[in-house]
Design a protein around this motif. Structure first.
Motif, PDB file in Angstrom:
ATOM      1  N   PRO A  32       0.835  -1.207   0.000  1.00 11.31           N
ATOM      2  CA  PRO A  32       0.000   0.000   0.000  1.00 11.31           C
ATOM      3  C   PRO A  32       0.870   1.258   0.000  1.00 11.31           C
ATOM      4  O   PRO A  32       1.993   1.250   0.517  1.00 11.31           O
ATOM      5  N   PRO A  33       0.369   2.349  -0.564  1.00  9.28           N
ATOM      6  CA  PRO A  33       1.151   3.582  -0.641  1.00  9.28           C
ATOM      7  C   PRO A  33       1.678   4.070   0.705  1.00  9.28           C
ATOM      8  O   PRO A  33       2.792   4.584   0.773  1.00  9.28           O
ATOM      9  N   ALA A  34       0.915   3.909   1.759  1.00  6.91           N
ATOM     10  CA  ALA A  34       1.373   4.371   3.079  1.00  6.91           C
ATOM     11  C   ALA A  34       2.617   3.612   3.524  1.00  6.91           C
ATOM     12  O   ALA A  34       3.539   4.199   4.103  1.00  6.91           O
ATOM     13  N   VAL A  35       2.669   2.328   3.237  1.00  3.79           N
ATOM     14  CA  VAL A  35       3.832   1.511   3.606  1.00  3.79           C
ATOM     15  C   VAL A  35       5.045   1.939   2.786  1.00  3.79           C
ATOM     16  O   VAL A  35       6.155   2.074   3.317  1.00  3.79           O
ATOM     17  N   LEU A  36       4.834   2.168   1.509  1.00  3.75           N
ATOM     18  CA  LEU A  36       5.935   2.610   0.643  1.00  3.75           C
ATOM     19  C   LEU A  36       6.452   3.983   1.055  1.00  3.75           C
ATOM     20  O   LEU A  36       7.660   4.224   1.053  1.00  3.75           O
ATOM     21  N   MET A  37       5.545   4.870   1.447  1.00  2.00           N
ATOM     22  CA  MET A  37       5.960   6.202   1.875  1.00  2.00           C
ATOM     23  C   MET A  37       6.768   6.129   3.172  1.00  2.00           C
ATOM     24  O   MET A  37       7.781   6.818   3.315  1.00  2.00           O
ATOM     25  N   ARG A  38       6.346   5.293   4.108  1.00  2.00           N
ATOM     26  CA  ARG A  38       7.111   5.122   5.348  1.00  2.00           C
ATOM     27  C   ARG A  38       8.499   4.571   5.051  1.00  2.00           C
ATOM     28  O   ARG A  38       9.478   4.974   5.689  1.00  2.00           O
ATOM     29  N   ALA A  39       8.596   3.669   4.088  1.00  2.00           N
ATOM     30  CA  ALA A  39       9.902   3.120   3.710  1.00  2.00           C
ATOM     31  C   ALA A  39      10.810   4.221   3.169  1.00  2.00           C
ATOM     32  O   ALA A  39      12.008   4.260   3.481  1.00  2.00           O
ATOM     33  N   HIS A  40      10.254   5.132   2.376  1.00  2.00           N
ATOM     34  CA  HIS A  40      11.056   6.234   1.839  1.00  2.00           C
ATOM     35  C   HIS A  40      11.476   7.200   2.946  1.00  2.00           C
ATOM     36  O   HIS A  40      12.608   7.691   2.945  1.00  2.00           O
ATOM     37  N   PHE A  41      10.587   7.471   3.885  1.00  2.00           N
ATOM     38  CA  PHE A  41      10.951   8.343   5.010  1.00  2.00           C
ATOM     39  C   PHE A  41      12.047   7.709   5.856  1.00  2.00           C
ATOM     40  O   PHE A  41      13.001   8.375   6.262  1.00  2.00           O
ATOM     41  N   LYS A  42      11.913   6.422   6.119  1.00  2.00           N
ATOM     42  CA  LYS A  42      12.935   5.703   6.891  1.00  2.00           C
ATOM     43  C   LYS A  42      14.265   5.729   6.137  1.00  2.00           C
ATOM     44  O   LYS A  42      15.324   5.978   6.727  1.00  2.00           O
ATOM     45  N   ALA A  43      14.213   5.473   4.830  1.00  2.00           N
ATOM     46  CA  ALA A  43      15.433   5.460   4.021  1.00  2.00           C
ATOM     47  C   ALA A  43      16.101   6.827   4.014  1.00  2.00           C
ATOM     48  O   ALA A  43      17.336   6.922   4.101  1.00  2.00           O
ATOM     49  N   GLU A  44      15.309   7.879   3.932  1.00  2.00           N
ATOM     50  CA  GLU A  44      15.882   9.231   3.928  1.00  2.00           C
ATOM     51  C   GLU A  44      16.515   9.558   5.271  1.00  2.00           C
ATOM     52  O   GLU A  44      17.576  10.193   5.333  1.00  2.00           O
ATOM     53  N   ALA A  45      15.883   9.126   6.362  1.00  2.55           N
ATOM     54  CA  ALA A  45      16.453   9.358   7.694  1.00  2.55           C
ATOM     55  C   ALA A  45      17.773   8.612   7.854  1.00  2.55           C
ATOM     56  O   ALA A  45      18.750   9.168   8.366  1.00  2.55           O
ATOM     57  N   VAL A  46      17.823   7.365   7.401  1.00  3.61           N
ATOM     58  CA  VAL A  46      19.061   6.573   7.477  1.00  3.61           C
ATOM     59  C   VAL A  46      20.141   7.220   6.617  1.00  3.61           C
ATOM     60  O   VAL A  46      21.303   7.320   7.023  1.00  3.61           O
TER      61      VAL A  46
END
Length: 120
Positions: A63-77
């Motif tokens: 789902p888009p919400a899961v993909l968006m959280r993955a991108h936010f996590k990736a950007e933070a890392v």
């Protein structure tokens, strides 16, 4: 697995960094300080970009919400890794050229912008 577009951008970042290292070697009179500084600066952009690609594109067909959280996590890392790498470079390599370090980083980071302009 890393996304094909991420691979293309990282490959461009590596090529730009290597070109900057060669130019730095010539400008620096073949003294190792400037090209090494440029290489470390480039790595401060390339390694976090690889981590971003690995984290952001680890899941597909979610789902888009899961993909968006993955991108936010990736950007933070990516952000934290970049800060840690710069900090480590400045602490452990006392003879680095600050101009070379940040110039190498900016050169590698420009790979994102060139990646948007260059298709295939």
């Amino acid at each position: 697995m890393i996304n094909r577009e991420v691979k293309r951008v990282v490959r461009l970042q590596v090529m730009l960094t290597l070109l900057a290292v060669l130019v730095g070697a010539v400008i620096g009179g073949f003294s190792p300080i400037l090209p090494v500084s440029i290489m470390i600066g480039g790595l401060c952009a390339i390694i976090p970009a690889l981590l971003y690609g690995k984290i952001a594109y680890a899941r597909r067909h979610e789902p888009p919400a899961v993909l968006m959280r993955a991108h936010f996590k990736a950007e933070a890392v990516k952000f934290v890794t970049t800060l840690l790498m710069f900090g480590a470079a400045l602490v452990f390599f006392k003879d680095l050229s600050a101009v070379g370090l940040f110039g190498g980083y900016m050169t590698a980071t420009s790979g994102y912008w060139f990646g948007l302009l260059i298709k295939n």
